[in-house]
Design a protein around this motif. Sequence first.
Motif, PDB file in Angstrom:
ATOM      1  N   GLU A  33      35.846  24.517  42.488  1.00  0.00           N
ATOM      2  CA  GLU A  33      37.234  24.323  42.074  1.00  0.00           C
ATOM      3  C   GLU A  33      38.015  25.611  42.315  1.00  0.00           C
ATOM      4  O   GLU A  33      37.537  26.701  42.006  1.00  0.00           O
ATOM      5  CB  GLU A  33      37.242  23.980  40.584  1.00  0.00           C
ATOM      6  CG  GLU A  33      38.554  23.580  40.013  1.00  0.00           C
ATOM      7  CD  GLU A  33      38.420  23.202  38.534  1.00  0.00           C
ATOM      8  OE1 GLU A  33      39.232  23.725  37.751  1.00  0.00           O
ATOM      9  OE2 GLU A  33      37.527  22.412  38.185  1.00  0.00           O
ATOM     10  N   ASN A  35      42.176  26.718  41.782  1.00  0.00           N
ATOM     11  CA  ASN A  35      43.524  26.307  41.386  1.00  0.00           C
ATOM     12  C   ASN A  35      44.442  27.518  41.448  1.00  0.00           C
ATOM     13  O   ASN A  35      44.143  28.553  40.848  1.00  0.00           O
ATOM     14  CB  ASN A  35      43.527  25.751  39.960  1.00  0.00           C
ATOM     15  CG  ASN A  35      42.623  24.553  39.825  1.00  0.00           C
ATOM     16  OD1 ASN A  35      42.822  23.545  40.489  1.00  0.00           O
ATOM     17  ND2 ASN A  35      41.610  24.661  38.989  1.00  0.00           N
ATOM     18  N   VAL A  36      45.552  27.377  42.166  1.00  0.00           N
ATOM     19  CA  VAL A  36      46.507  28.469  42.302  1.00  0.00           C
ATOM     20  C   VAL A  36      47.906  27.943  42.019  1.00  0.00           C
ATOM     21  O   VAL A  36      48.339  26.956  42.609  1.00  0.00           O
ATOM     22  CB  VAL A  36      46.470  29.084  43.718  1.00  0.00           C
ATOM     23  CG1 VAL A  36      47.437  30.241  43.833  1.00  0.00           C
ATOM     24  CG2 VAL A  36      45.064  29.528  44.072  1.00  0.00           C
ATOM     25  N   ASP A  37      48.597  28.611  41.114  1.00  0.00           N
ATOM     26  CA  ASP A  37      49.983  28.282  40.817  1.00  0.00           C
ATOM     27  C   ASP A  37      50.809  28.558  42.078  1.00  0.00           C
ATOM     28  O   ASP A  37      50.642  29.599  42.715  1.00  0.00           O
ATOM     29  CB  ASP A  37      50.461  29.161  39.658  1.00  0.00           C
ATOM     30  CG  ASP A  37      51.898  28.885  39.279  1.00  0.00           C
ATOM     31  OD1 ASP A  37      52.793  29.237  40.081  1.00  0.00           O
ATOM     32  OD2 ASP A  37      52.128  28.352  38.183  1.00  0.00           O
ATOM     33  N   GLU A  55      42.790  27.815  49.847  1.00  0.00           N
ATOM     34  CA  GLU A  55      42.340  26.424  49.916  1.00  0.00           C
ATOM     35  C   GLU A  55      40.989  26.320  50.612  1.00  0.00           C
ATOM     36  O   GLU A  55      40.186  25.449  50.302  1.00  0.00           O
ATOM     37  CB  GLU A  55      43.374  25.556  50.633  1.00  0.00           C
ATOM     38  CG  GLU A  55      44.621  25.285  49.837  1.00  0.00           C
ATOM     39  CD  GLU A  55      44.368  24.438  48.604  1.00  0.00           C
ATOM     40  OE1 GLU A  55      43.511  23.530  48.638  1.00  0.00           O
ATOM     41  OE2 GLU A  55      45.030  24.701  47.581  1.00  0.00           O
ATOM     42  N   LYS A  58      37.727  26.118  48.468  1.00  0.00           N
ATOM     43  CA  LYS A  58      37.268  24.897  47.808  1.00  0.00           C
ATOM     44  C   LYS A  58      36.147  24.249  48.602  1.00  0.00           C
ATOM     45  O   LYS A  58      36.282  23.967  49.790  1.00  0.00           O
ATOM     46  CB  LYS A  58      38.411  23.898  47.658  1.00  0.00           C
ATOM     47  CG  LYS A  58      39.408  24.254  46.605  1.00  0.00           C
ATOM     48  CD  LYS A  58      40.458  23.168  46.481  1.00  0.00           C
ATOM     49  CE  LYS A  58      41.532  23.554  45.512  1.00  0.00           C
ATOM     50  NZ  LYS A  58      42.582  22.549  45.415  1.00  0.00           N
ATOM     51  N   SER A 145      39.466  33.474  35.996  1.00  0.00           N
ATOM     52  CA  SER A 145      40.825  32.990  35.791  1.00  0.00           C
ATOM     53  C   SER A 145      41.724  34.172  35.483  1.00  0.00           C
ATOM     54  O   SER A 145      41.297  35.178  34.928  1.00  0.00           O
ATOM     55  CB  SER A 145      40.891  31.960  34.666  1.00  0.00           C
ATOM     56  OG  SER A 145      40.570  32.561  33.433  1.00  0.00           O
ATOM     57  N   PHE A 149      45.919  31.551  38.297  1.00  0.00           N
ATOM     58  CA  PHE A 149      44.776  31.356  39.195  1.00  0.00           C
ATOM     59  C   PHE A 149      43.523  31.055  38.384  1.00  0.00           C
ATOM     60  O   PHE A 149      43.287  31.648  37.338  1.00  0.00           O
ATOM     61  CB  PHE A 149      44.547  32.616  40.023  1.00  0.00           C
ATOM     62  CG  PHE A 149      43.315  32.560  40.885  1.00  0.00           C
ATOM     63  CD1 PHE A 149      42.119  33.125  40.466  1.00  0.00           C
ATOM     64  CD2 PHE A 149      43.346  31.922  42.108  1.00  0.00           C
ATOM     65  CE1 PHE A 149      40.970  33.054  41.252  1.00  0.00           C
ATOM     66  CE2 PHE A 149      42.221  31.850  42.904  1.00  0.00           C
ATOM     67  CZ  PHE A 149      41.026  32.421  42.464  1.00  0.00           C
ATOM     68  N   SER A 150      42.702  30.128  38.877  1.00  0.00           N
ATOM     69  CA  SER A 150      41.389  29.892  38.280  1.00  0.00           C
ATOM     70  C   SER A 150      40.455  29.358  39.356  1.00  0.00           C
ATOM     71  O   SER A 150      40.890  28.730  40.331  1.00  0.00           O
ATOM     72  CB  SER A 150      41.466  28.916  37.103  1.00  0.00           C
ATOM     73  OG  SER A 150      41.823  27.619  37.556  1.00  0.00           O
ATOM     74  N   ALA A 151      39.185  29.638  39.187  1.00  0.00           N
ATOM     75  CA  ALA A 151      38.175  29.152  40.127  1.00  0.00           C
ATOM     76  C   ALA A 151      36.852  28.980  39.398  1.00  0.00           C
ATOM     77  O   ALA A 151      36.568  29.698  38.427  1.00  0.00           O
ATOM     78  CB  ALA A 151      38.008  30.113  41.298  1.00  0.00           C
TER      79      ALA A 151
END
Length: 160
Positions: A33, A35-37, A55, A58, A145, A149-151
Amino acid sequence: MWDETGETPYEADWWTKAFDINGSWAGTLTFSEVNVDPEIAKEAEAQGCTMAMLEELKGKTLPMTMTIKVGAMGKGTALTRIDASSIKDAKGKPLQSSPETLSFNYIGNKLTFVLEQSSGSTNAMSAVVVDNGGGVVIQGTMTVSGQGFSAKAVWTVEPA
């Protein structure tokens, strides 16, 4: 306590007995996972990091190596390298990877890494050491995180 056939009893707490994990390990880390604002992505692009590059993380499986040393009282270090050279920067050049020394605590079959926390970020990494029938492997998770941003990633290494 002896069993009913008079055999030597099981060692107390045998299920939590630590495996010797000192040495070289190799495997993979996969980002499950990322996720980026969008606002943070714009700032990152201004610094040369494209959204496409983020991207690309992922589902990406990256080679990972560890050289583990466990000392007294379950305290240890792992010289860890995650090879990100398969990912290209904004100019099409492979990303450079540097080894990082991570401290951890090893209790029973669990590794809990002590990661640096920067302002506004939280990072966590842990693993379990298991005998999968074909040998000992270390299976872990990592989460990072920060602001916007989180991964999350999973990783597995085995003796090299």
